[in-house]
Design a protein around this motif. Sequence first.
Motif, PDB file in Angstrom:
ATOM      1  N   TYR A 436      40.518  39.433  26.760  1.00 19.74           N
ATOM      2  CA  TYR A 436      41.802  39.882  26.224  1.00 19.74           C
ATOM      3  C   TYR A 436      42.358  38.943  25.159  1.00 19.74           C
ATOM      4  O   TYR A 436      43.192  39.355  24.349  1.00 19.74           O
ATOM      5  N   ARG A 437      41.913  37.699  25.136  1.00 18.95           N
ATOM      6  CA  ARG A 437      42.408  36.752  24.129  1.00 18.95           C
ATOM      7  C   ARG A 437      41.521  36.668  22.892  1.00 18.95           C
ATOM      8  O   ARG A 437      41.885  35.996  21.921  1.00 18.95           O
ATOM      9  N   THR A 499      39.862  45.463  33.662  1.00 18.84           N
ATOM     10  CA  THR A 499      39.004  44.789  32.693  1.00 18.84           C
ATOM     11  C   THR A 499      37.748  45.604  32.434  1.00 18.84           C
ATOM     12  O   THR A 499      37.308  45.733  31.277  1.00 18.84           O
ATOM     13  N   HIS A 651      51.395  38.088  28.461  1.00 22.72           N
ATOM     14  CA  HIS A 651      51.038  38.837  29.660  1.00 22.72           C
ATOM     15  C   HIS A 651      51.636  40.240  29.638  1.00 22.72           C
ATOM     16  O   HIS A 651      52.695  40.481  29.061  1.00 22.72           O
ATOM     17  N   SER A 674      46.894  33.986  22.321  1.00 21.94           N
ATOM     18  CA  SER A 674      47.567  34.966  23.169  1.00 21.94           C
ATOM     19  C   SER A 674      46.712  36.212  23.338  1.00 21.94           C
ATOM     20  O   SER A 674      45.781  36.467  22.560  1.00 21.94           O
ATOM     21  N   GLU A 675      47.020  36.991  24.358  1.00 24.84           N
ATOM     22  CA  GLU A 675      46.333  38.267  24.550  1.00 24.84           C
ATOM     23  C   GLU A 675      46.489  39.128  23.298  1.00 24.84           C
ATOM     24  O   GLU A 675      47.546  39.155  22.669  1.00 24.84           O
TER      25      GLU A 675
END
Length: 759
Positions: A436-437, A499, A651, A674-675
């Motif tokens: 995700y990052r 995920t 988040h 960050s995501e």
Amino acid sequence: MKKITGFILLLVSTAASAQTGGAKAIVTRYHNIFNAPPVKTPGTVAVDAPLLGNGYTAAAMAGPPEAQYYYLARNDFWRLKSGFNESYPAVLGRLSICFPALKGAAYRVVQDLYTATTKSSFIKEATAVQLTSILSAAEDMLLITVTNTGATALEGNMALELPGKDQFHINPPLENKFEDVVHKGTDKTGAVWIERGFAKDVDLPTKATAACKLVGNDRQTLSVLPGQTVYLACAFSGNFKSKDPLSSVLHRVNSFTIAAFNKMTAQHQAWWNDYWNKSFVHIGDSITEHQYYRSLYNMAACSRDPRFPPGIFGSWVTREIPAWNGDYHLNYNYSAPFYALYGANRLEQALPYEAPLLGFIKRGRYYSQKITGISQGILYPVGIGPLGIETTRKNALMEKCRPGYIKSGEAEDEGLFFGQKSNAAYGAVNLSMQFYRTYDKTFTQRVYPYIKAVALFWEKYLKKENGRYIIENDAIHEGTIGTLNPVLSLGLVPMVLKTAIDMSTFLGVDKTLRSSWQGKADSLAGYTTQEREGRTVFRYSEKGTAWWGDNTLGIQHIYPAGAIGLNSDPGLLKVAHNTIDAMRRWKDFNGSNSFFPAAVRVGYDADTILKELHAYSLHTYPNGFQLNNPHGIENCSTVPNTINEMLCMGHQGVLRVFAVWPKNKDAAFTNIRSEGAFLISSAIRNKEVQYLKIISEQGRTVTLQNPWPGKELVIRSNKRRDFRGSGNRVLIPTSKGETLSILPLPESKVPRVALLPKG
């Protein structure tokens, strides 16, 4: 649009002025200082020594002034045999530098974190010496200068030694000295060398070598006149790096020159300069900030080898057999050191994490089928090693020394599970964080088979009961057999399923599996609560264990599983706050690394978090390991991860800056990852956010919680015309490589421009 552009450039330049010196201006303030020789080195657990490393080879420094020892180990040097207490990272030996005249001298070792340079100074009246040591980040070599800083000549010697008695922990029948192959010698040029390996009764043979020489000298004695400096080079290799590791190390030290020494030192410092500038923070608390940077120093020093990540004690294995076999313990210990690396933008140090998880898939499929009858899933035991090795597999040693594991059901088939089904799901945590990052396609293709297999296991393992899916026989704590709906797994399972869905969508594969995964995630049983001290808190399980006096499993569905955050139902957040209050595990023997970030994720009082984090940062050895805590590098994530989450949280699909940070405390950060694959920079001063900078690596849309509530935003791009956004949340589409500079819009100064839709 010139007025807008000029306005933004002026304010961003002003707001960022405190960080114009980059990481160097901050990190150079911090040093690890040792005023007495270590007393817990060598040891079977975390050591108290100055730590050197380059992610491949490590040295822990110990001994009195007259006899300095560099205890040597390598990430790729293990005894590789699947079996309980038969596999572990091994010790290579030690390098000694001895000057008898320094007996009784004053001791002082100072490590400069910014350059990863260690200076050891020993003074006894007119006799004095300074050793300057680096474990080169440019090549696998330990470089040492020995400078006579006194008024009298020094006579001593150096030696490269195979492990001595102090480097073995032998306690038969449980801990044994396994047969090894050792050689040592001196070649015709004066280079000394050692070689150690395991070839008998192992699954995979291993070998490690080292060679050491005084540069430009064929002697092993150290005769150093006042003001003189001598140079020592030590090279390392192993059978996974070279077909002939001994020839490799001898060639490197024999061809080494003082010019090469100086060049490599410069390359080493350049690597560390680049490392520190990947991301950095300034928070105005020197104690916590020091712990932030020495934690990241330790991770850089022990994690770079893509096939061989560090175990429980990092690369600093100083005695065989280390506690818990020094292995990859999957019920949190292995995952925890890596938590901070993603937000801190240290992806090179995060890379090794995936290797042992992927290497164990075949064995994981075997256990899934044999124990649960699920053919396509994977089920992992508590302990694994590199290259598919299983460090806790049932064998004659377990049957003799730990029969309780077998009788109690903690060992199933050949695996030691302690009743826990969640190990492989726990292993997915950091893979999910990195996905995700980064939204890196190559990475996702590598790890998706693992994520998919974990998801398939849970898809089949979940049982439907009264319209919900439940988790049976999954212990919350080791040995709590028969637990129903443990709170940790209730957080991990939906994380894995989400995920898997998002990875499969990203890769364009397995579309037919997604609806089942989503359905199971949506209908999973909820959390069970209980009353403690007059407050509603989470129960550790619906049936079975209700509470535990230490550890932090009661909040690990919040972090690292990520199931609760600032977007969650207010009632759920209230229970989370109550649970943090009731547990108070700020200095927990195991779980501080998850407790602090969990408190941040649910918006716990920021002043309290920082106060406790300051106290936590004081409770350390000079090398940053937690005082009297044996667990080693798992605590390297606690401070950097907590600070980064407080400063910049991505988040639940929303980017927030300073959301859980005291508004009256100045701070700044650069390039927190960050995501959404965004690099974020910002600063707060005088209770106001000064600016926001977003670098978009993958061109995804960012949902921004407006840092200036009630104000419209001016957004300047390096790829398109300036535009505006408004609302509590602002949706900002981006393109790959785009940099956005964002400030609040003073209506009187800037004309209206294109407006983004409200979030």
